[in-house]
Each structure stands twice: as structure tokens, then as C-alpha cells.
Design a protein around this motif. Structure first.
Motif, PDB file in Angstrom:
ATOM      1  N   LEU A  46       4.941  13.456  -0.641  1.00  0.00           N
ATOM      2  CA  LEU A  46       4.053  13.320   0.511  1.00  0.00           C
ATOM      3  C   LEU A  46       2.716  12.695   0.121  1.00  0.00           C
ATOM      4  O   LEU A  46       2.170  11.864   0.846  1.00  0.00           O
ATOM      5  CB  LEU A  46       3.819  14.684   1.166  1.00  0.00           C
ATOM      6  CG  LEU A  46       4.967  15.213   1.995  1.00  0.00           C
ATOM      7  CD1 LEU A  46       4.653  16.620   2.475  1.00  0.00           C
ATOM      8  CD2 LEU A  46       5.236  14.321   3.177  1.00  0.00           C
ATOM      9  N   GLY A  47       2.180  13.090  -1.022  1.00  0.00           N
ATOM     10  CA  GLY A  47       0.929  12.504  -1.497  1.00  0.00           C
ATOM     11  C   GLY A  47       1.072  11.030  -1.811  1.00  0.00           C
ATOM     12  O   GLY A  47       0.198  10.218  -1.483  1.00  0.00           O
ATOM     13  N   LEU A  48       2.190  10.673  -2.433  1.00  0.00           N
ATOM     14  CA  LEU A  48       2.448   9.272  -2.753  1.00  0.00           C
ATOM     15  C   LEU A  48       2.568   8.421  -1.487  1.00  0.00           C
ATOM     16  O   LEU A  48       1.964   7.352  -1.376  1.00  0.00           O
ATOM     17  CB  LEU A  48       3.722   9.170  -3.590  1.00  0.00           C
ATOM     18  CG  LEU A  48       4.135   7.769  -4.025  1.00  0.00           C
ATOM     19  CD1 LEU A  48       3.099   7.194  -4.985  1.00  0.00           C
ATOM     20  CD2 LEU A  48       5.499   7.812  -4.671  1.00  0.00           C
ATOM     21  N   VAL A  49       3.312   8.915  -0.527  1.00  0.00           N
ATOM     22  CA  VAL A  49       3.489   8.186   0.726  1.00  0.00           C
ATOM     23  C   VAL A  49       2.161   8.058   1.470  1.00  0.00           C
ATOM     24  O   VAL A  49       1.848   6.998   2.023  1.00  0.00           O
ATOM     25  CB  VAL A  49       4.563   8.870   1.598  1.00  0.00           C
ATOM     26  CG1 VAL A  49       4.587   8.293   2.994  1.00  0.00           C
ATOM     27  CG2 VAL A  49       5.923   8.742   0.945  1.00  0.00           C
ATOM     28  N   ILE A  54      -2.324   4.532   3.243  1.00  0.00           N
ATOM     29  CA  ILE A  54      -3.743   4.153   3.295  1.00  0.00           C
ATOM     30  C   ILE A  54      -3.957   2.795   2.647  1.00  0.00           C
ATOM     31  O   ILE A  54      -4.641   1.924   3.195  1.00  0.00           O
ATOM     32  CB  ILE A  54      -4.617   5.231   2.628  1.00  0.00           C
ATOM     33  CG1 ILE A  54      -4.602   6.502   3.472  1.00  0.00           C
ATOM     34  CG2 ILE A  54      -6.047   4.730   2.428  1.00  0.00           C
ATOM     35  CD1 ILE A  54      -5.244   7.690   2.814  1.00  0.00           C
ATOM     36  N   ALA A  55      -3.353   2.569   1.480  1.00  0.00           N
ATOM     37  CA  ALA A  55      -3.546   1.312   0.755  1.00  0.00           C
ATOM     38  C   ALA A  55      -3.012   0.127   1.553  1.00  0.00           C
ATOM     39  O   ALA A  55      -3.697  -0.899   1.699  1.00  0.00           O
ATOM     40  CB  ALA A  55      -2.859   1.387  -0.607  1.00  0.00           C
ATOM     41  N   PHE A  56      -1.802   0.242   2.089  1.00  0.00           N
ATOM     42  CA  PHE A  56      -1.244  -0.870   2.838  1.00  0.00           C
ATOM     43  C   PHE A  56      -1.962  -1.064   4.170  1.00  0.00           C
ATOM     44  O   PHE A  56      -2.069  -2.186   4.672  1.00  0.00           O
ATOM     45  CB  PHE A  56       0.260  -0.688   3.057  1.00  0.00           C
ATOM     46  CG  PHE A  56       1.069  -1.017   1.836  1.00  0.00           C
ATOM     47  CD1 PHE A  56       1.055  -2.288   1.301  1.00  0.00           C
ATOM     48  CD2 PHE A  56       1.831  -0.036   1.222  1.00  0.00           C
ATOM     49  CE1 PHE A  56       1.803  -2.600   0.168  1.00  0.00           C
ATOM     50  CE2 PHE A  56       2.574  -0.327   0.099  1.00  0.00           C
ATOM     51  CZ  PHE A  56       2.563  -1.611  -0.427  1.00  0.00           C
ATOM     52  N   GLY A  57      -2.482   0.014   4.736  1.00  0.00           N
ATOM     53  CA  GLY A  57      -3.266  -0.115   5.967  1.00  0.00           C
ATOM     54  C   GLY A  57      -4.530  -0.922   5.723  1.00  0.00           C
ATOM     55  O   GLY A  57      -4.877  -1.811   6.504  1.00  0.00           O
ATOM     56  N   LEU A  58      -5.220  -0.610   4.626  1.00  0.00           N
ATOM     57  CA  LEU A  58      -6.435  -1.354   4.290  1.00  0.00           C
ATOM     58  C   LEU A  58      -6.115  -2.808   3.958  1.00  0.00           C
ATOM     59  O   LEU A  58      -6.857  -3.725   4.328  1.00  0.00           O
ATOM     60  CB  LEU A  58      -7.158  -0.690   3.129  1.00  0.00           C
ATOM     61  CG  LEU A  58      -7.808   0.659   3.438  1.00  0.00           C
ATOM     62  CD1 LEU A  58      -8.386   1.261   2.163  1.00  0.00           C
ATOM     63  CD2 LEU A  58      -8.877   0.515   4.483  1.00  0.00           C
ATOM     64  N   LEU A  59      -5.009  -3.033   3.257  1.00  0.00           N
ATOM     65  CA  LEU A  59      -4.588  -4.394   2.927  1.00  0.00           C
ATOM     66  C   LEU A  59      -4.279  -5.188   4.198  1.00  0.00           C
ATOM     67  O   LEU A  59      -4.659  -6.354   4.324  1.00  0.00           O
ATOM     68  CB  LEU A  59      -3.363  -4.352   2.011  1.00  0.00           C
ATOM     69  CG  LEU A  59      -2.870  -5.680   1.471  1.00  0.00           C
ATOM     70  CD1 LEU A  59      -3.934  -6.315   0.578  1.00  0.00           C
ATOM     71  CD2 LEU A  59      -1.584  -5.476   0.692  1.00  0.00           C
TER      72      LEU A  59
END
Length: 71
Positions: A46-49, A54-59
Motif C-alpha cells: 500500500l505504501g509503495l502504490v 503521488i509521483a506519477f500524479g506530479l509527473l
């Protein structure tokens, strides 16, 4: 009579009267304890997902802003 009608009736009763503060607190504590008892691999996943989300959202937002601004 469908199998969901008793659940719908109880849900409509729940919506008609507000819950007390202690009821809400007890529900939140039960929910938190359930999450705390989750197995370690499940918590890691869950933490990884969540981190990837968050990372792909910002990208995506950065790419969209670059596309809009024309640079």
C-alpha cells in the motif's frame, strides 16, 4: 424481496438520525485497529502504490503544464 433490502432499510435508518460523538469515535478506533493489524507485506504494498500514485500524479501535472505553456 431482494437480498439487499434489509441492508438498505438499515442504511436509511442510519442516515435519518445523526451519530453520537462516541459512536463515531468508536467506529474510527475500530477501523484504525483493523488497519494496524494488516500484515506487513500488505502495508508495504500500500505504501509503495501510494508513493507511485503521488509521483506519477506530479509527473502528469508537470507534463501537462509544460504542454500548455509550450516549452
Amino acid at each position: 424481496m431482494s437480498q439487499f433490502e434489509p441492508e438498505l432499510e438499515s442504511a436509511s435508518r442510519d442516515l435519518s438520525s445523526p451519530k453520537s460523538k462516541s459512536t463515531i469515535l468508536n467506529e474510527q478506533i475500530d477501523s484504525a485497529l483493523t488497519e494496524m493489524k494488516r500484515p506487513d507485506p500488505g502495508t508495504f504494498l500500500l505504501g509503495l502504490v501510494a508513493g507511485l500514485d503521488i509521483a506519477f500524479g506530479l509527473l502528469f501535472i508537470a507534463g501537462l503544464l509544460a504542454l500548455i505553456s509550450g516549452t
